[in-house]
Design a protein around this motif. Structure first.
Motif, short mmCIF file in Angstrom:
data_model
loop_
_atom_site.label_atom_id
_atom_site.label_comp_id
_atom_site.label_asym_id
_atom_site.label_seq_id
_atom_site.Cartn_x
_atom_site.Cartn_y
_atom_site.Cartn_z
N MET A 1 0.82 -1.20 0.00
CA MET A 1 0.00 0.00 0.00
C MET A 1 0.87 1.27 0.00
N GLU A 2 2.05 1.20 0.56
CA GLU A 2 2.93 2.37 0.60
C GLU A 2 3.27 2.87 -0.81
N LYS A 3 3.45 1.93 -1.75
CA LYS A 3 3.74 2.33 -3.13
C LYS A 3 2.57 3.10 -3.72
N LEU A 4 1.36 2.67 -3.41
CA LEU A 4 0.18 3.37 -3.91
C LEU A 4 0.07 4.77 -3.32
N LEU A 5 0.39 4.90 -2.04
CA LEU A 5 0.35 6.22 -1.40
C LEU A 5 1.42 7.15 -1.99
N THR A 6 2.58 6.59 -2.30
CA THR A 6 3.64 7.38 -2.93
C THR A 6 3.20 7.85 -4.32
N LEU A 7 2.61 6.95 -5.11
CA LEU A 7 2.10 7.33 -6.43
C LEU A 7 1.03 8.40 -6.31
N GLN A 8 0.13 8.24 -5.32
CA GLN A 8 -0.92 9.23 -5.11
C GLN A 8 -0.32 10.61 -4.89
N LYS A 9 0.70 10.69 -4.08
CA LYS A 9 1.34 11.99 -3.81
C LYS A 9 1.91 12.59 -5.10
N LEU A 10 2.55 11.76 -5.91
CA LEU A 10 3.09 12.25 -7.19
C LEU A 10 1.99 12.78 -8.10
#
Length: 191
Positions: A1-10
């Protein structure tokens, strides 16, 4: 899920600020919302704008495109459970038609996590209606139309023109043409 949160921020850092008409017409307080529309009509941008500009400050959102490689090894219900356990409040799912069994898992998410608000998009109209689980009593559907010339003019020039119906245009076309010409010097050139 951390990868998805990072993508969301981008994605949120680059989100377009001018909005499509539908963002103010959706009742975002519903628990399950479907946004349908053609490819390229602005569904993804609409979701990201809702997250960035309109969610309450205490909301905890997650945007995920279901064509992301993350979903080759992870399922949607497990993501939703982990997200809710970490305080998640709003789940935004893009491109659901790319994910197998999406309607069954969205139904499970709706039934298992009553405090979670979920919004999903699809450009495949047939897939929305062919889903194996019946979402009709749960979901509130919206349709995002393709970009109109009026909206294009707004994006290009910043000038907001009123929405007019055909009958009114036919009756008052000369007045509208004069009014538009005073606001925009070259609407035909832009067209």
């Amino acid at each position: 899920m951390e990868k998805l949160l990072t993508l969301q921020k981008l994605f949120l850092d680059k989100v377009f600020t001018k909005e499509r008409y539908l963002i103010t017409k959706i009742n975002w307080s519903n628990r399950l919302i479907a946004i349908k529309g053609a490819r390229g009509s602005g569904k993804t941008t609409l979701l990201l704008q809702q997250i960035k500009f309109y969610l309450p400050k205490d909301a905890e959102p997650l945007y995920a495109s279901l064509d992301n490689l993350y979903f080759l090894e992870n399922n949607l219900v497990d993501l939703a459970e982990e997200f809710v356990l970490q305080g998640g409040t709003h789940l935004f799912l893009d491109e659901v038609h790319k994910y197998p069994n999406w309607s069954r898992e969205i139904k499970l998410i709706y039934d298992q996590f009553p405090k979670l608000k979920t919004v999903f998009t699809s450009s495949s109209m047939l897939e929305i209606y062919k889903g194996e689980s019946d979402l009709s009593r749960r979901v509130v559907p919206y349709y995002l139309k393709e970009l109109s010339f009026r909206e294009f003019l707004y994006f290009k020039t910043g000038e907001k023109l009123p929405i007019l119906d055909l009958e009114d245009i036919l009756k008052n076309h000369k007045e509208y043409a004069r009014e538009i010409s005073t606001k925009l010097n070259t609407p035909f050139k832009i067209f």
